[in-house]
Scaffold this active site. Structure first.
Site, mmCIF file in Angstrom:
data_model
loop_
_atom_site.group_PDB
_atom_site.id
_atom_site.type_symbol
_atom_site.label_atom_id
_atom_site.label_comp_id
_atom_site.label_asym_id
_atom_site.label_seq_id
_atom_site.Cartn_x
_atom_site.Cartn_y
_atom_site.Cartn_z
ATOM 1 N N ASP A 172 31.774 -14.436 25.528
ATOM 2 C CA ASP A 172 30.773 -15.484 25.292
ATOM 3 C C ASP A 172 30.903 -16.523 26.399
ATOM 4 O O ASP A 172 31.986 -16.723 26.956
ATOM 5 C CB ASP A 172 30.968 -16.150 23.920
ATOM 6 N N VAL B 22 22.995 -12.187 23.304
ATOM 7 C CA VAL B 22 22.934 -13.622 23.612
ATOM 8 C C VAL B 22 21.629 -14.182 23.052
ATOM 9 O O VAL B 22 20.871 -13.462 22.400
ATOM 10 C CB VAL B 22 23.052 -13.892 25.147
ATOM 11 N N VAL B 23 21.376 -15.454 23.303
ATOM 12 C CA VAL B 23 20.190 -16.101 22.721
ATOM 13 C C VAL B 23 18.899 -15.343 23.012
ATOM 14 O O VAL B 23 18.776 -14.661 24.024
ATOM 15 C CB VAL B 23 20.026 -17.543 23.245
ATOM 16 N N GLU B 24 17.930 -15.513 22.105
ATOM 17 C CA GLU B 24 16.660 -14.795 22.226
ATOM 18 C C GLU B 24 15.775 -15.474 23.280
ATOM 19 O O GLU B 24 14.794 -16.144 22.962
ATOM 20 C CB GLU B 24 15.972 -14.767 20.846
ATOM 21 N N SER C 202 15.516 -9.082 18.935
ATOM 22 C CA SER C 202 14.725 -8.714 17.765
ATOM 23 C C SER C 202 13.237 -8.686 18.075
ATOM 24 O O SER C 202 12.469 -8.142 17.284
ATOM 25 C CB SER C 202 15.003 -9.653 16.593
ATOM 26 N N HIS D 143 19.023 -2.388 17.975
ATOM 27 C CA HIS D 143 18.706 -3.583 17.183
ATOM 28 C C HIS D 143 19.336 -3.489 15.799
ATOM 29 O O HIS D 143 18.912 -2.697 14.960
ATOM 30 C CB HIS D 143 17.176 -3.718 17.090
ATOM 31 N N GLU E 67 17.604 -0.085 14.708
ATOM 32 C CA GLU E 67 16.465 0.463 15.449
ATOM 33 C C GLU E 67 16.939 0.756 16.871
ATOM 34 O O GLU E 67 17.448 -0.150 17.544
ATOM 35 C CB GLU E 67 15.319 -0.556 15.506
ATOM 36 N N ASN F 128 10.126 -5.487 11.990
ATOM 37 C CA ASN F 128 9.511 -6.817 12.052
ATOM 38 C C ASN F 128 8.002 -6.737 12.191
ATOM 39 O O ASN F 128 7.272 -7.595 11.706
ATOM 40 C CB ASN F 128 10.125 -7.640 13.184
HETATM 41 P P1 NAD Z 1 23.709 -16.875 18.098
HETATM 42 O O1 NAD Z 1 23.097 -18.098 18.569
HETATM 43 O O2 NAD Z 1 24.501 -16.886 16.828
HETATM 44 O O3 NAD Z 1 24.683 -16.291 19.245
HETATM 45 C C1 NAD Z 1 24.339 -16.187 20.576
HETATM 46 C C2 NAD Z 1 25.608 -16.358 21.403
HETATM 47 O O4 NAD Z 1 25.315 -16.039 22.759
HETATM 48 C C3 NAD Z 1 26.162 -17.784 21.397
HETATM 49 O O5 NAD Z 1 27.515 -17.761 20.972
HETATM 50 C C4 NAD Z 1 26.042 -18.246 22.836
HETATM 51 O O6 NAD Z 1 27.119 -19.080 23.244
HETATM 52 C C5 NAD Z 1 26.066 -16.935 23.581
HETATM 53 N N1 NAD Z 1 25.427 -16.986 24.888
HETATM 54 C C6 NAD Z 1 24.289 -17.611 25.246
HETATM 55 N N2 NAD Z 1 24.032 -17.393 26.549
HETATM 56 C C7 NAD Z 1 25.029 -16.609 27.007
HETATM 57 C C8 NAD Z 1 25.304 -16.041 28.272
HETATM 58 N N3 NAD Z 1 24.523 -16.263 29.314
HETATM 59 N N4 NAD Z 1 26.412 -15.279 28.394
HETATM 60 C C9 NAD Z 1 27.228 -15.091 27.356
HETATM 61 N N5 NAD Z 1 27.006 -15.612 26.143
HETATM 62 C C10 NAD Z 1 25.914 -16.360 25.967
HETATM 63 O O7 NAD Z 1 22.545 -15.800 18.016
HETATM 64 P P2 NAD Z 1 22.421 -14.496 17.129
HETATM 65 O O8 NAD Z 1 21.742 -14.829 15.866
HETATM 66 O O9 NAD Z 1 23.726 -13.796 17.099
HETATM 67 O O10 NAD Z 1 21.370 -13.647 17.978
HETATM 68 C C11 NAD Z 1 21.738 -12.938 19.131
HETATM 69 C C12 NAD Z 1 20.653 -11.925 19.463
HETATM 70 O O11 NAD Z 1 20.473 -11.030 18.360
HETATM 71 C C13 NAD Z 1 19.287 -12.536 19.724
HETATM 72 O O12 NAD Z 1 18.644 -11.762 20.696
HETATM 73 C C14 NAD Z 1 18.582 -12.387 18.385
HETATM 74 O O13 NAD Z 1 17.180 -12.362 18.486
HETATM 75 C C15 NAD Z 1 19.103 -11.051 17.945
HETATM 76 N N6 NAD Z 1 19.057 -10.829 16.504
HETATM 77 C C16 NAD Z 1 19.346 -11.836 15.616
HETATM 78 C C17 NAD Z 1 19.296 -11.585 14.260
HETATM 79 C C18 NAD Z 1 19.629 -12.692 13.277
HETATM 80 O O14 NAD Z 1 19.230 -12.577 12.104
HETATM 81 N N7 NAD Z 1 20.365 -13.693 13.663
HETATM 82 C C19 NAD Z 1 18.949 -10.310 13.787
HETATM 83 C C20 NAD Z 1 18.688 -9.296 14.698
HETATM 84 C C21 NAD Z 1 18.737 -9.562 16.058
#
Ligand code: NAD
Length: 715
Positions: free
Chosen positions: A347, A404-406, A433, A454, A466, A504
């Site tokens: 991270d 990482v972030v969406e 997602s 996914h 998925e 979705n």
């Molecule tokens: P989150 O915010 O809990 O975690 C994201 C992590 O990525 C954070 O800890 C952040 O510090 C880290 N990060 C950000 N930029 C980074 C980088 N450049 N290098 C390394 N680390 C980095 O988010 P999440 O809910 O775990 O979602 C992550 C992904 O999964 C997204 O693409 C989201 O759309 C997808 N997703 C989420 C869900 C959900 O319900 N939360 C479900 C399916 C898919």
């Protein structure tokens, strides 16, 4: 041509016969008509032999007997009740002969023993189980909308005791070897390699005591239970079943009645009651739907993910890198570690890395049996976790998943950086997602080795994954991704690239419609009730609160930008997010969560202010219309997915929704439900709703199917 035998008979000692189940060229032993006929001939011959005992076992690795042949069942669902009862009677009377042979019969069980396999074992005088982790014993018939029909209710209640039989049969849950011994199903648990010799010893001991003969007499009789005890068991079990099935799954309650009533009858009379009552459940819509779900899941287990895969083995994923240690990243890492795959997790934020790693360790250390952290598990799994801030340590893995972030820009940057550091044969995947895989692949040198994997939240609970195939993703990448998902015990469904992918894309039209209804003045409670009556695990508005209104808004944006004619950018949702009402996590969303952030939502008068501001004038729909408005947009979207070739088979739509959002299994799946309605009825339901806009207009596929009299599930 004669097929090779599934059951062979040998002598273990001069007076101990052994029946060995090992159906040639099949992975599992199944009790098909042919196998039952073989058993019948063996029993005829055995009855004439001067033996001390008979042993039944299997030589199939990991499997004793996996139950009856469901394909044979599935083609006989239209059978009249009398024929069904007769079929049950025949099976029961065949097994019953095991308990009438002039010597003791013992089932020596190693591996999976379920359904008809367990009934066969119950008709033996004694049972031993191996203590292997793959051994389980169960009567899961209620999961198919029926109950054990070859004497299972009669024997289980007499051998295990009525209360244990009620628990085992109405829950459909399997027993571990430990539980099987504790419940009185098995005499003992033994190391697999000593199972047969232990069974022989048991035969010798019983030769002297003749206890099995006294048990045979007792088990032919009614069960001696006081009326109060019986009434108490009936009341508690029925309350538990009602709360679990919500009246939507009739089999457990009927099974309970059969068990209670049968306990006061002789074994033969109880068997007859079982046959008659089972016939009442046979071929009902719920029975058909649940059998469909069984086949959906069976097909999924066998699906490699591509058409015409070559026989060449794909290289296995033996290590995983996860980038982003948030909710999803840590969940994915834990799922891998639990299946003994070493994981490097990275991270950008040190504190997020520490938090995420702690979450991984907590999850892998958790012992389901004791419901506590387990030091032994932690010692076993912790060495598999490598928390790092260095790309190089993640990039050496066979598969790297970014979570990482969406945000497309951030993701693209991370992906190209990783790709550059990864070996040529490694796989790269994203857990996005919503963002199309094609867009994320743009900057990659090898888009053929990139795909979406996914996961759903929470990863530990949700079986669906998925696997998203970009335009340039290779077959080999898909095959490896699918094999990886299966290796960590998930159910992967391969879909082509599309906004929202499969789940979705179908979920949003449904959630969108719930807000439309709400702004038209339909009471929130009624919308929720209609969804739950249809069988959804929670109402769509509660789902907003659980997912988080901000997340729903963000993901929803992708959907309304892609499909503006049918998904609305809801101003109500935006206003609630702006007001900081993000759902459970902030203590208020559509509902209020006053006591704690989690827990059941309470109606919130504050919401009315928002509703007033966005209220539309519309006639109040009746209850049937509300259900139609919730589920028809989902169905129409599914027909578009099929037309666009986003999914490979209608069955993927149905399983994806069951595993991804808890679409009610008793409906058999969205398209299975639609087939039950029929296209004519669906068009008639759409007619009065068409004025609401394109989201209710029949799609070309639906029109064509109606014209040609087709169903989604074609043979
Ligand atoms: P989150 O915010 O809990 O975690 C994201 C992590 O990525 C954070 O800890 C952040 O510090 C880290 N990060 C950000 N930029 C980074 C980088 N450049 N290098 C390394 N680390 C980095 O988010 P999440 O809910 O775990 O979602 C992550 C992904 O999964 C997204 O693409 C989201 O759309 C997808 N997703 C989420 C869900 C959900 O319900 N939360 C479900 C399916 C898919």
């Amino acid at each position: 041509m004669n097929q090779a035998a599934a059951i062979t008979r040998t002598l273990r000692e001069e007076d101990i016969a052994v029946l060995t189940f090992n159906e040639p060229e099949k992975k599992a032993n199944i009790l098909s008509k042919r196998v039952l006929d073989e058993l019948d001939s063996h029993l005829n011959e055995l009855a004439e032999m001067p033996l001390a005992g008979l042993l039944i076992h299997s030589e199939k690795p990991g499997i004793f007997i996996a139950g009856a042949d469901l394909r044979e069942f599935a083609v006989s669902l239209d059978m009249p009740a009398e024929e069904t009862a007769a079929m049950c009677r025949r099976g029961r009377q065949l097994f019953q002969r095991l308990s009438q042979l002039p010597f003791i019969t013992v089932a020596a069980i190693d591996g999976v023993c379920v359904g008809g396999g367990t009934e066969l074992a119950l008709w033996c005088d004694r049972r031993l189980v191996s203590n292997s982790s793959h051994t389980e014993v169960g009567l899961p018939e209620v999961k198919l909308g029926i109950f054990p029909g070859w004497g299972g209710t009669v024997r289980a209640s007499r051998i295990l005791g009525l209360a244990n039989a009620v628990e085992m049969i109405t829950s459909g849950q399997s027993l571990s070897p430990d539980e099987a011994v504790k419940m009185g199903f098995a005499e003992d648990q033994i190391a697999a390699e000593h199972l047969l010799s232990a069974a022989c010893q048991l035969i010798r001991a019983e030769q002297k005591t003749k206890q099995f003969e006294r048990d045979r007499k007792a088990w032919d009789q009614p069960i001696q239970l006081g009326e109060t005890e019986l009434a108490f068991l009936g009341a508690t079990a029925s309350a538990l079943i009602q709360s679990q099935t919500k009246g939507q799954y009739p089999a457990p309650l009927t099974a309970l009645e059969v068990l209670l009533e049968g306990s006061a009858l002789s074994a033969d009379e109880a068997g007859e009651l079982e046959s008659q009552q089972l016939a009442q459940l046979w071929g009902t819509p719920v029975n058909r739907a649940l059998i469909n779900v069984f086949f959906l899941s069976d097909r999924n287990k066998k699906d490699s993910g591509v058409e015409n895969p070559t026989d060449q083995a794909v290289s296995e994923v033996r290590s995983v890198g996860v980038v982003g240690a948030g909710i999803m990243g840590s969940g994915i890492a834990a799922a891998c570690v639990k299946r003994k795959l070493p994981v490097s997790i990275l991270d950008a934020q040190q504190d997020a890395l520490i938090r995420g790693t702690r979450h991984v360790l907590e999850e892998v250390a958790y012992n389901k049996q004791t419901k506590k952290a387990d030091a032994e598990r932690l010692t076993e799994f912790a060495p598999l976790v490598n928390a790092t801030t260095l790309d190089a340590e993640v990039a050496t893995s066979d598969l790297v998943i970014e979570a990482v972030v969406e945000n497309a820009d951030v993701k693209r940057q991370v992906l190209s950086r990783l790709e550059a550091a990864m070996p040529a044969e490694a796989l790269l995947a994203t857990n996005t997602s919503t963002i199309p895989i094609g867009r994320l692949a743009e900057g990659l040198a090898h888009p053929e080795r990139f795909c979406g994997i996914h996961f759903f939240n929470p990863v530990r609970k949700m079986p669906l994954v998925e696997v998203i195939r970009g335009e340039k993703t290779s077959d080999e990448t898909v095959l490896r991704a699918v094999a990886f998902a299966k290796a960590i015990r998930k159910s992967p469904i391969v879909v082509n690239d599309s906004p929202g992918f499969l789940v979705n894309r179908l979920l949003f039209p449904y959630m969108n419609e719930s807000l439309q209804l709400l702004t038209e003045g339909v009471p929130l409670k009624l919308i929720e009730r209609m969804a739950k009556q249809f069988g959804m695990p929670m109402g769509p508005i509660t789902l907003y609160d659980v997912v988080g209104l901000d997340t729903a808004l963000y993901a929803g944006k992708v959907m309304w930008e892609a499909f503006p004619d049918r998904i609305e950018a809801s101003p109500l949702l935006l206003a609630l997010v702006k007001a900081g009402r993000l759902g459970q996590k902030t203590g208020a969303g559509f509902f209020a969560y006053p006591d704690s952030k989690k827990g059941k939502g309470q109606p919130d008068p504050e919401l009315d202010k928002f509703l007033e501001a966005y209220r539309k004038d519309a006639p109040t729909p009746d209850q049937e219309t509300i259900t139609a408005r919730l589920f028809l947009p989902m169905l129409l979207e599914a027909t578009r997915l099929l037309e666009e070739g986003i999914v490979r088979d209608v069955r993927d739509v149905d399983l994806g929704l069951i595993y991804g959002i808890g679409f009610p299994p008793f409906q058999g799946g969205l398209l299975f439900w639609a087939d039950r309605l029929g296209t004519e009825k669906i068009l008639a339901m759409l007619k009065p709703l068409e004025s609401l806009g394109p989201r209710f207009q029949p799609t070309p596929l639906l029109d064509r199917m109606a014209r040609e009299g087709k169903k989604f599930y074609q043979e």
